[in-house]
Design a protein around this motif. Structure first.
Motif, PDB file in Angstrom:
ATOM      1  N   THR A  49     -32.607 -43.788  -5.593  1.00 21.37           N
ATOM      2  CA  THR A  49     -32.618 -42.266  -4.829  1.00 21.37           C
ATOM      3  C   THR A  49     -31.030 -41.831  -4.384  1.00 21.37           C
ATOM      4  OG1 THR A  49     -34.628 -43.345  -3.673  1.00 21.37           O
ATOM      5  CG2 THR A  49     -33.587 -41.197  -2.604  1.00 21.37           C
TER       6      THR A  49
ATOM      7  N   ASP B 214     -36.440 -37.877 -12.902  1.00 19.29           N
ATOM      8  CA  ASP B 214     -36.741 -39.420 -12.300  1.00 19.29           C
ATOM      9  C   ASP B 214     -37.395 -40.206 -13.290  1.00 19.29           C
ATOM     10  OD1 ASP B 214     -37.769 -41.511 -10.984  1.00 19.29           O
ATOM     11  OD2 ASP B 214     -37.907 -40.623  -9.224  1.00 19.29           O
TER      12      ASP B 214
ATOM     13  N   TYR C 149     -35.764 -52.093 -11.724  1.00 17.19           N
ATOM     14  CA  TYR C 149     -36.605 -53.278 -11.126  1.00 17.19           C
ATOM     15  C   TYR C 149     -37.879 -53.289 -11.588  1.00 17.19           C
ATOM     16  CZ  TYR C 149     -36.895 -49.589  -7.277  1.00 17.19           C
ATOM     17  OH  TYR C 149     -37.141 -48.554  -6.790  1.00 17.19           O
TER      18      TYR C 149
END
Ligand SMILES: Cc1ncc(COP(=O)(O)O)c(C=O)c1O
Length: 425
Positions: A108, A220, A245
């Motif tokens: 973000t 994204d 992750y």
């Protein structure tokens, strides 16, 4: 596609034929519960720990111990250039050029930093378009960028939504929106893979449409990187970012990746920090900023090495396995799990993930409304199955080709059957 069979022997035979099977042994799995081995299908949320990540982190802890500040320049992998160890892995997974990628910050944060450069409203071209039901952080980021510029998300945040009664996004609808109001849209901020449905979007066409209408395109890639094939340089989005992750297995909150297309490398509209200054002049401590070449210039701070080490380790595993091999296993593995669920439980449970446009993830929904979906998910957890629940009614499961087996898919179906029986009794 293989002719599937609903038997453990078949699943085990697939595992024996799997050239990537040995990678499973290089990951640490969570603990047993009530004597049941874990069925971990949550790589879409947090990938498992590669043993190599432990080694790489320990190596840097030891370097810190033994060399302290000299670790910046005088170790095997000096910290001053440590982030560059992620470049070749990112290039292989994203189809970017070396100068276009950088490991920095978190997702973000990167979206904001990149929007600071690329969201440049002018005149009536000021709107941001995202998909309806976008991941909340993307919604918040886009809305807050609008507010920072003095605009109102109620009118200036546009939503590309599925058609009435449908679940998936149609590229034709995006094209129609752009035909109607493309000259008012400054930025398309869209995912590679929609987090809730698991739909892979047609990123090439999105980039083409954006360019045709004069809109900046930002992607994204949280659910796309390490999962589906990407050709960022060729498709030509202006910028992109991804966390590491999930499918990249780099650990909770690990350092993210970012992409800035080569055509913007002379852009000087970005936020400066000393780590974005060329290495050759960085330590001359001059008052004027001397930008590094490419995406590296967007880097602001010296990166947290202990959070970068697992990224590097994990990318090394991807390089050893090869993405094409992983993708072809992934298609088989997800198809097998889907086939088993449909064959055994098709009347009660379905998937909302489009078969023709998916990565690892299947988003399961309970079709039989007499079954308590959340209760079913809780039962699966009790049986040591890890997927995740996404409000209001989806159970996401993602068999990951690096460490999941065909037998995991089979055992998932077994435990799903147990959970259904338990919840009905
Ligand atoms: C699609 C998408 N965007 C953004 C985020 C937020 O990521 P971060 O907390 O790393 O900024 C996530 C996290 O799962 C995500 O799935």
């Amino acid at each position: 596609m293989t002719q599937f069979e609903d038997s453990r022997a078949f699943a085990q035979a697939c595992d024996r034929d799997d050239a990537l099977a040995a990678f499973r042994g290089q990951f640490n799995f969570p603990v047993e519960k009530d004597g049941r081995a874990p069925i971990y299908l949550c790589g879409n949320s947090l990938g498992l720990q590669p043993q190599l990540a432990v080694d790489y982190v320990n190596e840097e802890l030891a370097n810190w111990h033994h060399y302290a500040v000299d670790g910046h320049f005088h170790t095997a992998h000096p910290w001053v250039t440590y982030h560059r160890r992620a470049v070749s892995g990112f290039v292989a997974l994203t189809g970017a050029r070396e100068s276009e990628v950088i490991a920095m910050n978190t997702l973000t944060v990167n979206l904001h930093i990149l929007m600071a450069s690329f969201y440049r409203p002018e005149g009536k071209r000021r709107k941001i378009l995202i998909e309806a039901g976008a991941f909340p952080s993307d919604q918040y980021a886009a809305a807050s960028q609008l507010r920072l510029h003095g605009f109102d998300p109620a009118s200036d945040l546009l939503l590309w939504a599925p058609r009435e009664g449908k679940l998936h996004l149609e590229t034709d609808d995006l094209a129609a929106m752009l035909d109607r109001e493309g000259d008012e849209i400054a930025l398309l901020l869209l995912p590679g893979v929609q987090y809730y449905t698991g739909q892979v979007l047609d990123m090439a066409t999105i980039c083409e449409l954006g360019a045709m209408h004069g809109c900046v395109v930002g992607l994204d890639l949280a659910h796309a990187v390490g999962n589906v094939p990407l050709s960022l340089h060729e498709w030509g989005p202006d910028f992109a970012s991804w966390c590491t992750y999930k499918y990249l297995n780099a650990g909770p909150g690990a350092i993210a990746g970012a992409f800035v297309h080569e055509r913007h490398h002379n852009n000087d509209r970005f936020l400066h920090g000393w780590w974005g200054n060329r290495l050759e002049t960085r330590f001359k401590m001059r008052p004027d900023f001397d930008a590094a070449v490419g995406a590296e210039a967007w880097q602001m701070s010296n990166p947290p090495i202990l959070a970068l080490a697992p990224v590097v380790a994990s990318l090394h595993l991807f390089e050893q396995a090869g993405f094409d091999a992983l993708r072809s296993k992934s298609l088989q593995l997800t198809a097998y799990l889907d086939w088993l669920v449909e064959k055994r439980f098709g009347a009660q449970i379905g998937t909302i993930t489009p078969e023709e446009a998916r990565g690892c993830q299947l988003s399961l929904v309970v079709r039989d409304r007499s079954i308590d979906a959340r209760g079913l998910f809780d039962k699966l957890c009790e049986l040591n199955v890890t997927g995740d629940w996404r409000y209001p009614d989806v159970i996401r499961v993602a068999p990951v080709p690096l460490y999941n087996s065909f037998e995991d898919a089979y055992e998932f179906a077994e435990r799903l059957g147990m959970a259904l029986s338990a919840i009905r009794s």
